[in-house]
Design a protein around this motif. Structure first.
Motif, PDB file in Angstrom:
ATOM      1  N   TRP A 119      -8.371   0.951  -3.675  1.00 28.26           N
ATOM      2  CA  TRP A 119      -7.136   0.366  -3.157  1.00 28.26           C
ATOM      3  C   TRP A 119      -7.117   0.630  -1.658  1.00 28.26           C
ATOM      4  O   TRP A 119      -7.290   1.767  -1.220  1.00 28.26           O
ATOM      5  CB  TRP A 119      -5.917   0.973  -3.828  1.00 28.26           C
ATOM      6  CG  TRP A 119      -4.634   0.851  -3.040  1.00 28.26           C
ATOM      7  CD1 TRP A 119      -3.864   1.874  -2.550  1.00 28.26           C
ATOM      8  CD2 TRP A 119      -3.977  -0.371  -2.637  1.00 28.26           C
ATOM      9  NE1 TRP A 119      -2.788   1.386  -1.890  1.00 28.26           N
ATOM     10  CE2 TRP A 119      -2.819   0.008  -1.916  1.00 28.26           C
ATOM     11  CE3 TRP A 119      -4.260  -1.725  -2.808  1.00 28.26           C
ATOM     12  CZ2 TRP A 119      -1.944  -0.924  -1.375  1.00 28.26           C
ATOM     13  CZ3 TRP A 119      -3.393  -2.659  -2.270  1.00 28.26           C
ATOM     14  CH2 TRP A 119      -2.247  -2.264  -1.571  1.00 28.26           C
ATOM     15  N   LEU A 121      -4.938  -0.018   1.920  1.00 26.12           N
ATOM     16  CA  LEU A 121      -3.764  -0.458   2.669  1.00 26.12           C
ATOM     17  C   LEU A 121      -4.174  -1.045   4.015  1.00 26.12           C
ATOM     18  O   LEU A 121      -3.572  -1.992   4.505  1.00 26.12           O
ATOM     19  CB  LEU A 121      -2.828   0.722   2.903  1.00 26.12           C
ATOM     20  CG  LEU A 121      -1.701   0.967   1.907  1.00 26.12           C
ATOM     21  CD1 LEU A 121      -1.024   2.295   2.206  1.00 26.12           C
ATOM     22  CD2 LEU A 121      -0.688  -0.164   1.929  1.00 26.12           C
ATOM     23  N   SER A 176      -4.424  -4.743   0.291  1.00 29.13           N
ATOM     24  CA  SER A 176      -3.124  -5.126   0.832  1.00 29.13           C
ATOM     25  C   SER A 176      -3.313  -6.320   1.755  1.00 29.13           C
ATOM     26  O   SER A 176      -4.350  -6.466   2.415  1.00 29.13           O
ATOM     27  CB  SER A 176      -2.521  -3.958   1.609  1.00 29.13           C
ATOM     28  OG  SER A 176      -1.468  -4.392   2.430  1.00 29.13           O
ATOM     29  N   GLU A 177      -2.309  -7.183   1.832  1.00 23.60           N
ATOM     30  CA  GLU A 177      -2.379  -8.312   2.756  1.00 23.60           C
ATOM     31  C   GLU A 177      -2.637  -7.843   4.185  1.00 23.60           C
ATOM     32  O   GLU A 177      -3.235  -8.562   4.993  1.00 23.60           O
ATOM     33  CB  GLU A 177      -1.088  -9.131   2.682  1.00 23.60           C
ATOM     34  CG  GLU A 177      -1.108 -10.377   3.528  1.00 23.60           C
ATOM     35  CD  GLU A 177       0.147 -11.221   3.410  1.00 23.60           C
ATOM     36  OE1 GLU A 177       0.370 -12.071   4.297  1.00 23.60           O
ATOM     37  OE2 GLU A 177       0.907 -11.030   2.434  1.00 23.60           O
ATOM     38  N   VAL A 211      -2.894  -7.950  -2.760  1.00 25.24           N
ATOM     39  CA  VAL A 211      -1.481  -7.625  -3.002  1.00 25.24           C
ATOM     40  C   VAL A 211      -0.693  -8.137  -1.791  1.00 25.24           C
ATOM     41  O   VAL A 211      -0.790  -7.567  -0.703  1.00 25.24           O
ATOM     42  CB  VAL A 211      -1.272  -6.113  -3.176  1.00 25.24           C
ATOM     43  CG1 VAL A 211       0.210  -5.802  -3.378  1.00 25.24           C
ATOM     44  CG2 VAL A 211      -2.086  -5.587  -4.352  1.00 25.24           C
ATOM     45  N   SER A 220       2.002   1.440  -1.371  1.00 23.46           N
ATOM     46  CA  SER A 220       2.459   1.842  -0.039  1.00 23.46           C
ATOM     47  C   SER A 220       2.764   3.330   0.013  1.00 23.46           C
ATOM     48  O   SER A 220       2.789   3.925   1.087  1.00 23.46           O
ATOM     49  CB  SER A 220       3.691   1.032   0.363  1.00 23.46           C
ATOM     50  OG  SER A 220       4.744   1.226  -0.575  1.00 23.46           O
ATOM     51  N   SER A 224      -4.444   4.683   0.722  1.00 26.07           N
ATOM     52  CA  SER A 224      -5.725   4.176   0.237  1.00 26.07           C
ATOM     53  C   SER A 224      -6.478   5.249  -0.535  1.00 26.07           C
ATOM     54  O   SER A 224      -6.402   6.434  -0.211  1.00 26.07           O
ATOM     55  CB  SER A 224      -6.582   3.705   1.418  1.00 26.07           C
ATOM     56  OG  SER A 224      -5.929   2.701   2.162  1.00 26.07           O
ATOM     57  N   ILE A 271      -0.681  -0.890  -9.254  1.00 27.92           N
ATOM     58  CA  ILE A 271      -0.948  -1.769  -8.106  1.00 27.92           C
ATOM     59  C   ILE A 271      -1.650  -3.036  -8.587  1.00 27.92           C
ATOM     60  O   ILE A 271      -1.354  -4.146  -8.130  1.00 27.92           O
ATOM     61  CB  ILE A 271      -1.796  -1.039  -7.045  1.00 27.92           C
ATOM     62  CG1 ILE A 271      -1.074   0.211  -6.545  1.00 27.92           C
ATOM     63  CG2 ILE A 271      -2.097  -1.965  -5.869  1.00 27.92           C
ATOM     64  CD1 ILE A 271      -1.949   1.158  -5.750  1.00 27.92           C
TER      65      ILE A 271
END
Length: 294
Positions: A119, A121, A176-177, A211, A220, A224, A271
């Protein structure tokens, strides 16, 4: 793919610690048994590089009342550690000067893993980066570094990404976008990077999902992280427990306790629940790439 010495060292250390604690022997006493410091016993049990001779293993097995099967497994693990070390270790050892301190341990874990769940961010993960994207990061982190040093780092990147061609290595990445919108290196670099994401997401063993902003997700808060899971060790048949890796600016964190891994596994699942599916993610990435002129 080879398990390398990282997994064998971890398994060896864990088994030695289990046997020592079963006999209620302190590390200091264990050190005296083989004539080393308590710190050396600690390094051995933590799976860190240290001497693991058969004499040490047999002497500790005697003191810990190890069974014949436990002794056999420990000796096989010690042999695997020494054999890999004699062969020069992992390929990344040749790039020791270009790998930041401590990251070689992660490289050993990643090279041994059967699956990786990440994941992010911020920043695209190294396994999915283009050389241009990685170069932009490197110049930002070390603006005074010689050009040849930066190019050596890119060689590490390219070698590392060959793992993606292993169909037995499953990769599941949630982005994440922000990772798509943060213009690392400028719009041209980002356009190429997003096209790279689309390319690797076509591999049967790789999944990349996005996401979007405004989803209200747990990621959030977690920051990460990477969850690595491993196959059984070939020599002993032992199954290595998973590891959560958290990369921080001031140092890296490795979490192995069952409760800690469980929390991160559940966080990844949560997530993942709010992420776009595979096809919609590809459409989203393509739309952002077009914004960059791709």
């Amino acid at each position: 793919m080879t398990s390398g010495s990282t997994m064998a060292r971890r398994a060896l250390g864990r088994e030695l610690k289990r046997l020592r604690e079963a006999k209620r022997i302190r590390q200091s006493e264990g050190g005296r048994i083989i004539g080393v410091s308590p710190q050396t016993i600690g390094r051995m049990e933590d799976g860190l590089p240290t001497k693991v001779s058969d004499l040490y293993i047999n002497t500790l097995c005697d003191a810990y009342d190890a069974t014949a099967e436990e002794r056999r497994i420990l000796l096989e693990l010690a042999f695997e550690v020494r054999a890999t070390h004699k062969a020069g270790g992992g390929w990344w050892r040749a790039y020791a000067d270009q790998i930041r301190e401590g990251f070689d341990h992660y490289m050993g874990l990643e090279d041994s893993a059967r699956s990786l769940s990440a994941w992010r961010l911020t920043l695209i993960p190294g396994l999915l980066q283009t050389p241009e994207y990685r170069r932009a990061i490197a110049w930002t982190e070390t603006p005074s570094a010689p050009t040849e040093e930066i190019e050596k780092r890119l060689e590490v990147l390219v070698r590392r990404q060959t793992r993606l061609n292993d169909p037995t290595f499953a990769v599941d990445v949630l982005l994440s976008e922000m990772t798509l919108r943060d213009q690392i290196g400028g719009v041209g670099v980002m356009a190429g990077q997003l096209l790279k994401l689309l390319e690797v997401s076509e591999l049967p063993n790789v999944q990349v999902r996005v996401v979007p902003f405004g989803t209200g997700y747990l990621g959030s808060r977690t920051g990460s992280f990477v969850l690595l899971e491993f196959p059984k060790l070939p020599a002993s048949g032992l199954l290595e427990p998973p590891v959560v890796y958290v990369e921080e600016y001031a140092g890296d964190l490795y979490l192995e306790r069952e409760a800690e891994v469980k929390r991160y596994r559940e966080a990844f699942a949560e997530i993942s629940r709010v992420a776009l599916d595979h096809d919609t993610s590809r459409q989203f990435i393509l739309s952002v790439a077009k914004e960059y002129g791709a």
